[in-house]
Design an enzyme around this catalytic site. Structure first.
Site, PDB file in Angstrom:
ATOM      1  N   LYS A  11      34.494  29.796  42.624  1.00  0.00           N
ATOM      2  CA  LYS A  11      35.338  29.005  43.694  1.00  0.00           C
ATOM      3  C   LYS A  11      34.095  28.939  45.054  1.00  0.00           C
ATOM      4  O   LYS A  11      33.280  29.817  44.995  1.00  0.00           O
ATOM      5  CB  LYS A  11      36.419  29.982  44.214  1.00  0.00           C
ATOM      6  CG  LYS A  11      36.218  31.274  44.912  1.00  0.00           C
ATOM      7  CD  LYS A  11      35.899  31.531  46.132  1.00  0.00           C
ATOM      8  CE  LYS A  11      35.530  32.716  46.765  1.00  0.00           C
ATOM      9  NZ  LYS A  11      34.505  32.726  47.478  1.00  0.00           N
ATOM     10  N   PRO A  93      25.968  32.330  39.505  1.00  0.00           N
ATOM     11  CA  PRO A  93      25.467  33.564  40.031  1.00  0.00           C
ATOM     12  C   PRO A  93      26.057  34.678  40.405  1.00  0.00           C
ATOM     13  O   PRO A  93      27.134  34.362  40.826  1.00  0.00           O
ATOM     14  CB  PRO A  93      24.648  32.556  41.092  1.00  0.00           C
ATOM     15  CG  PRO A  93      24.775  31.580  40.815  1.00  0.00           C
ATOM     16  CD  PRO A  93      25.955  31.100  40.161  1.00  0.00           C
ATOM     17  N   GLY A  97      28.937  34.991  46.454  1.00  0.00           N
ATOM     18  CA  GLY A  97      30.016  34.358  47.348  1.00  0.00           C
ATOM     19  C   GLY A  97      30.808  33.156  46.656  1.00  0.00           C
ATOM     20  O   GLY A  97      31.375  32.342  46.985  1.00  0.00           O
ATOM     21  N   LEU A  98      30.861  33.215  45.138  1.00  0.00           N
ATOM     22  CA  LEU A  98      31.193  32.319  44.547  1.00  0.00           C
ATOM     23  C   LEU A  98      32.468  33.105  43.430  1.00  0.00           C
ATOM     24  O   LEU A  98      32.957  32.240  42.725  1.00  0.00           O
ATOM     25  CB  LEU A  98      30.243  31.779  43.384  1.00  0.00           C
ATOM     26  CG  LEU A  98      28.969  30.900  44.135  1.00  0.00           C
ATOM     27  CD1 LEU A  98      27.927  30.285  43.268  1.00  0.00           C
ATOM     28  CD2 LEU A  98      29.691  29.897  44.930  1.00  0.00           C
ATOM     29  N   GLY A 101      32.574  37.372  39.439  1.00  0.00           N
ATOM     30  CA  GLY A 101      33.443  38.598  38.718  1.00  0.00           C
ATOM     31  C   GLY A 101      34.651  38.611  38.606  1.00  0.00           C
ATOM     32  O   GLY A 101      35.289  38.886  37.872  1.00  0.00           O
ATOM     33  N   SER A 102      35.241  37.911  40.000  1.00  0.00           N
ATOM     34  CA  SER A 102      36.706  37.883  40.229  1.00  0.00           C
ATOM     35  C   SER A 102      37.495  36.949  38.990  1.00  0.00           C
ATOM     36  O   SER A 102      38.449  37.170  38.695  1.00  0.00           O
ATOM     37  CB  SER A 102      37.184  37.394  41.460  1.00  0.00           C
ATOM     38  OG  SER A 102      36.794  38.375  42.469  1.00  0.00           O
ATOM     39  N   ASP A 135      39.797  38.404  45.614  1.00  0.00           N
ATOM     40  CA  ASP A 135      39.818  37.080  45.227  1.00  0.00           C
ATOM     41  C   ASP A 135      40.193  36.708  43.799  1.00  0.00           C
ATOM     42  O   ASP A 135      40.447  35.536  43.442  1.00  0.00           O
ATOM     43  CB  ASP A 135      38.321  36.522  45.000  1.00  0.00           C
ATOM     44  CG  ASP A 135      37.665  36.470  46.479  1.00  0.00           C
ATOM     45  OD1 ASP A 135      38.050  36.198  47.299  1.00  0.00           O
ATOM     46  OD2 ASP A 135      36.082  36.583  46.310  1.00  0.00           O
TER      47      ASP A 135
HETATM   48  O1  C5P Z   1      38.650  43.111  47.611  1.00  0.00           O
HETATM   49  P1  C5P Z   1      37.217  43.181  46.863  1.00  0.00           P
HETATM   50  O2  C5P Z   1      36.862  44.464  46.201  1.00  0.00           O
HETATM   51  O3  C5P Z   1      36.783  41.885  46.371  1.00  0.00           O
HETATM   52  O4  C5P Z   1      36.498  43.389  48.582  1.00  0.00           O
HETATM   53  C1  C5P Z   1      35.217  43.712  48.609  1.00  0.00           C
HETATM   54  C2  C5P Z   1      34.834  44.294  49.879  1.00  0.00           C
HETATM   55  O5  C5P Z   1      35.033  43.069  50.970  1.00  0.00           O
HETATM   56  C3  C5P Z   1      35.974  45.236  50.349  1.00  0.00           C
HETATM   57  O6  C5P Z   1      35.591  46.555  49.983  1.00  0.00           O
HETATM   58  C4  C5P Z   1      36.104  45.214  51.905  1.00  0.00           C
HETATM   59  O7  C5P Z   1      35.038  46.049  52.506  1.00  0.00           O
HETATM   60  C5  C5P Z   1      35.573  43.833  52.123  1.00  0.00           C
HETATM   61  N1  C5P Z   1      36.786  42.693  52.380  1.00  0.00           N
HETATM   62  C6  C5P Z   1      37.254  42.997  53.645  1.00  0.00           C
HETATM   63  N2  C5P Z   1      38.397  41.970  53.945  1.00  0.00           N
HETATM   64  C7  C5P Z   1      38.926  41.209  52.869  1.00  0.00           C
HETATM   65  C8  C5P Z   1      38.121  40.941  51.645  1.00  0.00           C
HETATM   66  C9  C5P Z   1      37.382  41.849  51.464  1.00  0.00           C
HETATM   67  O8  C5P Z   1      37.076  43.566  54.546  1.00  0.00           O
HETATM   68  N3  C5P Z   1      40.051  40.438  53.138  1.00  0.00           N
END
Ligand code: C5P
Length: 286
Positions: A11, A93, A97-98, A101-102, A135
């Site tokens: 994405k 990669p 930022g893509l 993993g999600s 994500d």
């Molecule tokens: O949800 P996820 O594990 O993908 O997010 C990774 C990190 O990015 C979170 O631990 C948080 O620190 C930050 N994050 C955030 N606000 C969001 C999404 C992610 O602060 N809306």
């Protein structure tokens, strides 16, 4: 059926706005997320345990992998004493930022629901996806969407003809957590105007769309890595209508209408970077 293959597309964020910090420590987002044709291939084969294998040793082959956690969660939810071998053909990669993993995790949820006939409905799958990461819910979908909340509250956008991009991933990774921790609203130079973006989307006005592509997280990542600004400039001077960072970076993408210019930009960027990808909007077909 013993085996299933699911595509897991990357994405990009066409806009990304942070509205503030929430009580749970996450940030309140408003972002337009778009699937692109850089795709991991996930092969699920029925088995007794959860096993991860991959063509890449840059990802963990154990329970640290979000795809593993997705399978664990799925079997727990459907109360099945089952296992699965997950083979991840990695093309996206890592930590780029893509949402690679999600997207893998979402593909595992979709695939297991077919393979094991768990019959979880869209709401239940969305609930599991929310537990896995911000994500993952978007990665379950098949449309471009405006995401709010942590990224899980999705409003689909109407389908649009394909857009064409060049993605450039420099040779370093960025921690999403670090970028959000360092984010400071006062340091943002320009905020996206998602209302104008959505109008441009409805009109299929690509010039206007390009102009409204803004990512506030650049205020952190570009100051940590000034090289990202150079990539943006390179893409724009090569004919991109605009170029911004995706998510928390470090991938930068340019939006092109002239595919000849995109080819030239590709060769120019390939002289410096090994991970450069010509991609278009992606619609899941299975
Ligand atoms: O949800 P996820 O594990 O993908 O997010 C990774 C990190 O990015 C979170 O631990 C948080 O620190 C930050 N994050 C955030 N606000 C969001 C999404 C992610 O602060 N809306």
């Amino acid at each position: 059926m013993n085996k299933i293959i699911i595509a897991a597309p990357a994405k990009i964020n066409l806009t990304l706005d942070v509205k503030g910090k929430r009580a749970d420590g996450y940030h309140e987002l408003e972002t337009i997320m778009h699937h692109v044709s850089l795709v991991d291939k996930i092969t699920l084969t029925k088995g007794d345990n959860i096993i991860i294998e991959s063509n890449s040793n840059l990802i963990p082959w154990d329970d640290r992998n979000l795809a593993y956690q997705a399978a664990q969660l799925y079997f727990k939810e459907t109360r099945q004493e089952a296992g699965v071998k997950i083979f991840i053909e990695k093309n996206i990669p890592i930590s780029a930022g893509l949402a690679g993993g999600s997207s893998n995790a979402a593909a595992v949820l979709i695939g297991l629901n077919n393979l094991y006939q768990g019959n979880l409905g869209p709401d239940k799958l969305w609930e599991l996806a929310c537990k896995l990461g911000s994500d993952v819910p978007f990665c379950l979908t098949n449309t471009t969407a405006m995401a709010r909340g942590r990224g899980e509250l999705l409003t689909p956008l109407p389908p649009l003809d394909k857009l064409h991009f060049l993605l450039v991933k420099p040779d370093f990774s960025i921690s999403t957590r670090e970028v959000f921790e360092k984010f400071d609203l006062k340091r943002v130079k320009r905020f996206p105007n998602n209302r104008v973006f959505l109008l441009a989307w409805q009109e299929y006005n690509i010039i206007k769309l390009a102009n409204e592509m803004v990512n506030v997280l650049e205020s952190v990542s570009l100051s940590l890595y000034p090289e990202l600004d150079l990539i943006k400039s390179k893409l724009i001077s090569s004919g991109a209508l605009n170029a911004i960072m995706s998510g928390s970076g470090p991938t930068v993408f340019g939006l092109f209408t002239d595919l000849g210019k995109r080819d030239q930009a590709y060769y120019l960027c390939r002289e410096i970077y090994s991970e450069v990808f010509k991609v278009s909007s992606y619609v899941r077909s299975e």
